[in-house]
Design an enzyme around this catalytic site. Structure first.
Site, PDB file in Angstrom:
ATOM      1  N   SER A   1      13.220   1.657   6.533  1.00 13.09           N
ATOM      2  CA  SER A   1      12.994   2.538   5.387  1.00 13.09           C
ATOM      3  C   SER A   1      12.047   1.873   4.407  1.00 13.09           C
ATOM      4  O   SER A   1      10.887   1.634   4.742  1.00 13.09           O
ATOM      5  CB  SER A   1      14.340   2.891   4.729  1.00 13.09           C
ATOM      6  N   THR A   2      12.528   1.514   3.218  1.00 16.10           N
ATOM      7  CA  THR A   2      11.662   0.942   2.183  1.00 16.10           C
ATOM      8  C   THR A   2      10.970  -0.323   2.695  1.00 16.10           C
ATOM      9  O   THR A   2      11.613  -1.224   3.198  1.00 16.10           O
ATOM     10  CB  THR A   2      12.492   0.591   0.945  1.00 16.10           C
TER      11      THR A   2
ATOM     12  N   ASP B   1      21.724   3.247   6.455  1.00 14.94           N
ATOM     13  CA  ASP B   1      21.496   4.092   7.623  1.00 14.94           C
ATOM     14  C   ASP B   1      21.347   3.248   8.886  1.00 14.94           C
ATOM     15  O   ASP B   1      20.541   2.317   8.936  1.00 14.94           O
ATOM     16  CB  ASP B   1      20.236   4.941   7.411  1.00 14.94           C
TER      17      ASP B   1
END
Length: 373
Positions: A192-193, A316
Site C-alpha cells: 500500500s503506502t 490488509d
C-alpha cells in the site's frame, strides 16, 4: 499536535483543506500559496507533513517536491487529479520521495470535498509518522550543498535512470542462501503506502526467466493502476500487466490488480487464471490483499504459494498470510527500517506470520534463492 503545511495555489482549495484539518483538531496548520513560499517555510515552520498540489504556476509541485526531498526530507502527500496525466505525475512524485497521494474530487470542490475528507485525514496522519530514511536522496543533497552560491536554485537535479540505479544496487547485494522451493506456483504480494517504489525494488532484479508469476494487490485508485503497470513494465525485465480481464498465470509475469476491483483466482481447462472481481463492501482496502490470498487458497495448495507483505498502512493481508504460513506456505515481510509505513508487514510480524523479515532490497534476492533449482 501535527504540524501541517498546506501548499496550493488555489485560495478555495487552501480554505477547504484548512477547514478539514482544523475540524480534525490535532493539526497545527500553516498555509503556502506556492512552491517558493513552501520552501521558505520548511525551516521557519518545520512541518511534520506537507500536502502539495502538483499543478502550480511558477515552480510546479514535482520540482518543489524534489527540492523538499533534497533540502529537508519531509513526509509529503501529493494532491493529484484522477486523470491519466495526473496518474503519471503522481507516480513520478512517489519515485521522487512522496509518501502518499490523495485524488481531488472530479466535481466542484466545495460540494465534494467532504467525500475525501476522512481519507485525506487518515493519509496525512499516516504520513506524519512515516519513515523517511536519512539516506533519502543523500548523494544529491551533499552535491547540492557543495555547489557554491547555488547558482540555479530552481533547477531539479538530474537523477540516474531507474535501470541504472537498480543495476548498481543489485550488484552490491549478496545473494541470500536458501533451499529452492520447486513446488511453488505463484507469489502473492500485498502493498500500500510507499508501494510503487517498493514494487520497482521488488520486481526490478527479477530476470525474464523468473519461474513464477507474481500477483500484486497495490492499494490505489483504478485510474492509477494501469499507468503503474505500464511504468513498471518499461522499467523491469519481467512483464508487468494490469488485470483487466481473466488472464492465465504465466512465469515471469507480474499481474497488478485494477484499483476498482479485487483479485480472484480460478482454473480454466486446468490452467490457473487471475481475474478482476467486483469489490466487497466489507473489505476496507482495494484491491484487497486478504481476499487475494483467500481466493488463491481455493486454487493452490498452501505449499504452492509464497506471500510477500510490504510497506503500507493498516493490516490488509496480515491474517491471511499468517494462516498461509501456518498451513505450509512461505511468507516474507518487509522490515520496519525500509518500510515507509510498517502497518501491514508489522501486523504480519505481530502474528508470527513471516518466515523472514527482510529489508526491501533483500526481498527479490530471497525470491531468487527460493526459485533456484
Amino acid at each position: 499536535m501535527t504540524r501541517l503545511l498546506i501548499v496550493d495555489d488555489s485560495p478555495l482549495m487552501r480554505q477547504l483543506l484548512a477547514e478539514i484539518f482544523a475540524e480534525a483538531g490535532d493539526f497545527e496548520i500553516e498555509i503556502a500559496r506556492g512552491a517558493d513560499e513552501a520552501l521558505a517555510k520548511l525551516d521557519s515552520f518545520s512541518p511534520d507533513v506537507v500536502t502539495l498540489d502538483i499543478h502550480m504556476p511558477g515552480m510546479d509541485g514535482l520540482t518543489c517536491l524534489d527540492r523538499i526531498m533534497i533540502e529537508r526530507p519531509t513526509p509529503v502527500v501529493m494532491v493529484s487529479s484522477l486523470t491519466e496525466e495526473g496518474a503519471d505525475e503522481t507516480l513520478e512524485a512517489l519515485e521522487l520521495g512522496a509518501v502518499d497521494f490523495i485524488a481531488k474530487p472530479r466535481g466542484p470542490l466545495s460540494l465534494q470535498i467532504d467525500d475525501i475528507a476522512s481519507d485525506l485525514i487518515a493519509k496525512v496522519r499516516g504520513a506524519a509518522s512515516a519513515h523517511i530514511p536519512r539516506s533519502t536522496r543523500l548523494a544529491e543533497r551533499v552535491r547540492r550543498q557543495r555547489v557554491a552560491g547555488r547558482s540555479q536554485p530552481n533547477a531539479a537535479p538530474a537523477a540516474l535512470p531507474a535501470r541504472h540505479r537498480r543495476s548498481a544496487a543489485a550488484s552490491a547485494r549478496p545473494r541470500p542462501s536458501g533451499e529452492g522451493l520447486p513446488a511453488v506456483q505463484a507469489v502473492l504480494v500485498g502493498v500500500s503506502t510507499g508501494g510503487p517504489p517498493a514494487l520497482d525494488a521488488l520486481l526490478g532484479p527479477l530476470p525474464t526467466d523468473f519461474p513464477w508469476p507474481l500477483i500484486i494487490a497495490q492499494h490505489m485508485p483504478a485510474s492509477f493502476t494501469g499507468p503503474l503497470a505500464r511504468r513498471l513494465d518499461r522499467a523491469c525485465a519481467i512483464r508487468v500487466v494490469e488485470v483487466s480481464h481473466p488472464a492465465p498465470l504465466e512465469p515471469g509475469t507480474a499481474y497488478i490488480g485494477r484499483g476498482d476491483a479485487d483479485l480472484l483466482f480460478s482454473r480454466r481447462a486446468g490452467i490457473p487464471h487471475v481475474l478482476a472481481a467486483p469489490i466487497q463492501a466489507d473489505r476496507l482496502w482495494h484491491p484487497s490483499a486478504e481476499r487475494m490470498v483467500e481466493s488463491a487458497r481455493t486454487v493452490f495448495a498452501a505449499q504452492a504459494l509464497v506471500g510477500v507483505l510490504m510497506t503500507g498502512m493498516g493490516y490488509d493481508g496480515a491474517q491471511a498470510m499468517a494462516e498461509l504460513r501456518r498451513d505450509g506456505g512461505h511468507v516474507l515481510a518487509q522490515d520496519e527500517a525500509s518500510s515507509v509505513v510498517w502497518g501491514m508487514p508489522g501486523a504480519l510480524v505481530a502474528l508470527d506470520g513471516a518466515d523472514m523479515v527482510l529489508p526491501l532490497d533483500n526481498l527479490a534476492p530471497q525470491l531468487l534463492a527460493w526459485a533456484a533449482r
